[in-house]
Design an enzyme around this catalytic site. Structure first.
Site, PDB file in Angstrom:
ATOM      1  N   ASP A 232       0.833  -1.213   0.000  1.00 34.90           N
ATOM      2  CA  ASP A 232       0.000   0.000   0.000  1.00 34.90           C
ATOM      3  C   ASP A 232       0.869   1.265   0.000  1.00 34.90           C
ATOM      4  O   ASP A 232       1.747   1.436   0.845  1.00 34.90           O
ATOM      5  CB  ASP A 232      -0.900  -0.025   1.242  1.00 34.90           C
ATOM      6  CG  ASP A 232      -1.885   1.121   1.248  1.00 34.90           C
ATOM      7  OD1 ASP A 232      -2.957   0.970   0.641  1.00 34.90           O
ATOM      8  OD2 ASP A 232      -1.565   2.185   1.825  1.00 34.90           O
ATOM      9  N   ARG A 233       0.605   2.150  -0.959  1.00 35.01           N
ATOM     10  CA  ARG A 233       1.422   3.350  -1.137  1.00 35.01           C
ATOM     11  C   ARG A 233       1.226   4.357  -0.008  1.00 35.01           C
ATOM     12  O   ARG A 233       2.187   4.906   0.531  1.00 35.01           O
ATOM     13  CB  ARG A 233       1.129   4.014  -2.488  1.00 35.01           C
ATOM     14  CG  ARG A 233       1.771   3.312  -3.673  1.00 35.01           C
ATOM     15  CD  ARG A 233       1.232   1.932  -3.988  1.00 35.01           C
ATOM     16  NE  ARG A 233      -0.188   1.899  -4.252  1.00 35.01           N
ATOM     17  CZ  ARG A 233      -0.957   0.825  -4.209  1.00 35.01           C
ATOM     18  NH1 ARG A 233      -0.461  -0.361  -3.888  1.00 35.01           N
ATOM     19  NH2 ARG A 233      -2.252   0.880  -4.456  1.00 35.01           N
TER      20      ARG A 233
ATOM     21  N   CYS B 176      -1.326   4.907 -11.227  1.00 33.09           N
ATOM     22  CA  CYS B 176      -1.635   5.204  -9.817  1.00 33.09           C
ATOM     23  C   CYS B 176      -1.014   6.559  -9.495  1.00 33.09           C
ATOM     24  O   CYS B 176       0.182   6.766  -9.728  1.00 33.09           O
ATOM     25  CB  CYS B 176      -1.036   4.132  -8.905  1.00 33.09           C
ATOM     26  SG  CYS B 176      -1.120   4.525  -7.140  1.00 33.09           S
ATOM     27  N   ASN B 177      -1.804   7.472  -8.979  1.00 35.62           N
ATOM     28  CA  ASN B 177      -1.293   8.804  -8.658  1.00 35.62           C
ATOM     29  C   ASN B 177      -0.228   8.749  -7.570  1.00 35.62           C
ATOM     30  O   ASN B 177       0.881   9.271  -7.740  1.00 35.62           O
ATOM     31  CB  ASN B 177      -2.449   9.705  -8.182  1.00 35.62           C
ATOM     32  CG  ASN B 177      -3.312  10.192  -9.326  1.00 35.62           C
ATOM     33  OD1 ASN B 177      -2.972  11.163  -9.976  1.00 35.62           O
ATOM     34  ND2 ASN B 177      -4.404   9.514  -9.597  1.00 35.62           N
ATOM     35  N   THR B 178      -0.587   8.115  -6.445  1.00 37.93           N
ATOM     36  CA  THR B 178       0.289   8.150  -5.273  1.00 37.93           C
ATOM     37  C   THR B 178       1.637   7.485  -5.546  1.00 37.93           C
ATOM     38  O   THR B 178       2.676   7.916  -5.018  1.00 37.93           O
ATOM     39  CB  THR B 178      -0.419   7.473  -4.082  1.00 37.93           C
ATOM     40  OG1 THR B 178      -1.739   8.019  -3.976  1.00 37.93           O
ATOM     41  CG2 THR B 178       0.322   7.718  -2.788  1.00 37.93           C
ATOM     42  N   ALA B 179       1.634   6.442  -6.390  1.00 36.56           N
ATOM     43  CA  ALA B 179       2.868   5.708  -6.680  1.00 36.56           C
ATOM     44  C   ALA B 179       3.942   6.612  -7.279  1.00 36.56           C
ATOM     45  O   ALA B 179       5.132   6.270  -7.249  1.00 36.56           O
ATOM     46  CB  ALA B 179       2.585   4.540  -7.615  1.00 36.56           C
TER      47      ALA B 179
ATOM     48  N   THR C 244      -5.658  12.360  -2.912  1.00 35.35           N
ATOM     49  CA  THR C 244      -5.508  11.849  -1.541  1.00 35.35           C
ATOM     50  C   THR C 244      -4.480  12.703  -0.796  1.00 35.35           C
ATOM     51  O   THR C 244      -3.655  13.398  -1.409  1.00 35.35           O
ATOM     52  CB  THR C 244      -4.985  10.401  -1.522  1.00 35.35           C
ATOM     53  OG1 THR C 244      -3.659  10.390  -2.064  1.00 35.35           O
ATOM     54  CG2 THR C 244      -5.872   9.459  -2.314  1.00 35.35           C
TER      55      THR C 244
ATOM     56  N   LYS D  47     -16.139   3.940  -4.078  1.00 32.96           N
ATOM     57  CA  LYS D  47     -15.576   2.594  -3.895  1.00 32.96           C
ATOM     58  C   LYS D  47     -16.658   1.562  -3.592  1.00 32.96           C
ATOM     59  O   LYS D  47     -16.491   0.386  -3.884  1.00 32.96           O
ATOM     60  CB  LYS D  47     -14.528   2.595  -2.762  1.00 32.96           C
ATOM     61  CG  LYS D  47     -13.143   3.101  -3.206  1.00 32.96           C
ATOM     62  CD  LYS D  47     -12.120   2.932  -2.081  1.00 32.96           C
ATOM     63  CE  LYS D  47     -10.799   3.594  -2.381  1.00 32.96           C
ATOM     64  NZ  LYS D  47      -9.911   2.829  -3.280  1.00 32.96           N
TER      65      LYS D  47
ATOM     66  N   CYS E 228      -7.002  11.736  -8.570  1.00 32.68           N
ATOM     67  CA  CYS E 228      -7.345  10.550  -7.779  1.00 32.68           C
ATOM     68  C   CYS E 228      -8.335   9.749  -8.602  1.00 32.68           C
ATOM     69  O   CYS E 228      -9.305  10.305  -9.119  1.00 32.68           O
ATOM     70  CB  CYS E 228      -7.978  10.988  -6.452  1.00 32.68           C
ATOM     71  SG  CYS E 228      -8.715   9.626  -5.526  1.00 32.68           S
TER      72      CYS E 228
END
Lengths: 235, 235
Positions: free
Chosen positions: A45-46, A80-83, A124, A164, A194
């Site tokens: 999990d990022r 994936c944005n956060t990655a 996020t 979700k 996101c």
């Protein structure tokens, strides 16, 4: 060949591939760009890693980039944005063109003629805090406005949870308010950074949608632009 | 890891990946099955090769299978009905489990308790003529009823063309009639063996849908069943 580093989550990967396909000018199957996807949802999990409560996803993502290169990918997108927090670590030793979602968003804003100045950002906490978008947008003359903690808590997170669990309609008014607040604060456009947000905004009012900008769409368009510019490597 | 041999066409590949994801029991990203997709739309046209007017797609598909194995795929699905004509050629030298859409359809019909006897089949002329489904279904005690040439010409092909151009609603009554004709001829269920058909039938009447069976869904379920049975190879 385009490589897609994915699995974060798995549906974001197939949605991204679909966006590349839909962004490609094609009249028959053979006009589409070859694509290879490595979709491994076991990547740690990022957000947990960024906030220090989980292991780093970097080694597994590096393995994915290596595999995509082995398959012949000349241009790799991270679905994936956060990655993107680990972008520099992924780029080291990567022989393919590795796209950055913040950079492709900035380039697209420029191409669309969005005036330099304030743009909004919805993402996020992990994406906002690690400046996935801000550094790249600022380099192109844009100033990033993000939601405050109260707005995030009251509008963004409940909307993401609704999307979700499939309650898209329930998410829409929350996200519309989030966009309106950023516009009221002077944003010329609002960058949707996101995966869940464009889904929740799909039923939104036209005047809201016109002011939004889906960063994943811009990333898909950058893949198509790469394939057009480098037909030999895209084949 | 599941491998998806795709690009025939590209959207059928992402739709198939989505079906695997939706068929997987999961409460978080990490519960999903690792997947790798090789989606190369430049694979020569399958129908043209079968009817002798185009080159064989086999060498390029063999290359895809090799690449998927190199990436670690322990089970490979072919996201195209007609491509199964080359199944034996693909299986030779393939160390992974290579699923066959006709076989997984037959096994699923048995698991659903569909009585042995007549089942309908809607697919392209290439799929029907090359017996992608018939041989496997007959081995499990089912007799296959396909549409006649007049019905294919009047119902199936116009419906497929409508789906391909986005007119799903226009396709629905044509496909409903095709299903009804096969049911009237004694089919217990109708196997949908063409990517466009489930899309065109999505808005169909409930009593029609209940009698249909999407072979691609069964192929996705077989991937999930493989991953459940072989967790070490699926990881």
């Amino acid at each position: 060949m385009i490589g897609v580093l994915g699995g974060m989550g798995p549906l974001a990967t197939t949605d991204f591939m679909r966006k590349v396909i839909e962004a490609t000018p094609a009249t028959k199957d053979q006009d589409h760009i070859p694509m290879v996807a490595w979709s491994v949802p076991q990547i740690p999990d990022r957000s947990a890693a960024i906030f220090g409560t989980g292991e780093s996803p970097l080694p597994m993502m590096q393995e994915g980039v290596r595999r995509l290169e082995q398959m012949g990918a000349g241009c790799i997108a991270i679905a994936c944005n956060t990655a993107h927090y680990w972008y520099e670590g992924l780029r080291r030793g990567c022989g393919a063109r590795l796209l950055h979602i913040g950079e492709t968003a900035a380039e697209r804003l420029v191409a669309l003629g969005v005036p330099k100045g304030r743009v909004g950002l919805i993402g996020t906490e992990a994406t906002v805090r690690t400046r996935v978008y801000q550094d790249r947008l600022e380099a192109h003359g844009y100033e990033c406005l993000a939601l405050g903690p109260e707005e995030s808590e009251r509008l963004f997170w409940p909307a993401v949870r609704k999307v979700k669990t499939g309650d898209t309609q329930g998410a829409t008014p929350l996200l519309e308010e989030a966009v309106e607040r950023l516009l009221a604060a002077g944003a010329a456009r609002v960058v949707l950074g996101c995966t869940e947000v464009p889904v929740g905004l799909a039923p939104a009012r036209k005047e809201i949608l016109e002011r939004c900008f889906d960063a994943t769409d811009a990333l898909a368009l950058a893949c198509v632009a790469w394939a057009t510019a480098e037909p030999a490597r895209a084949a």
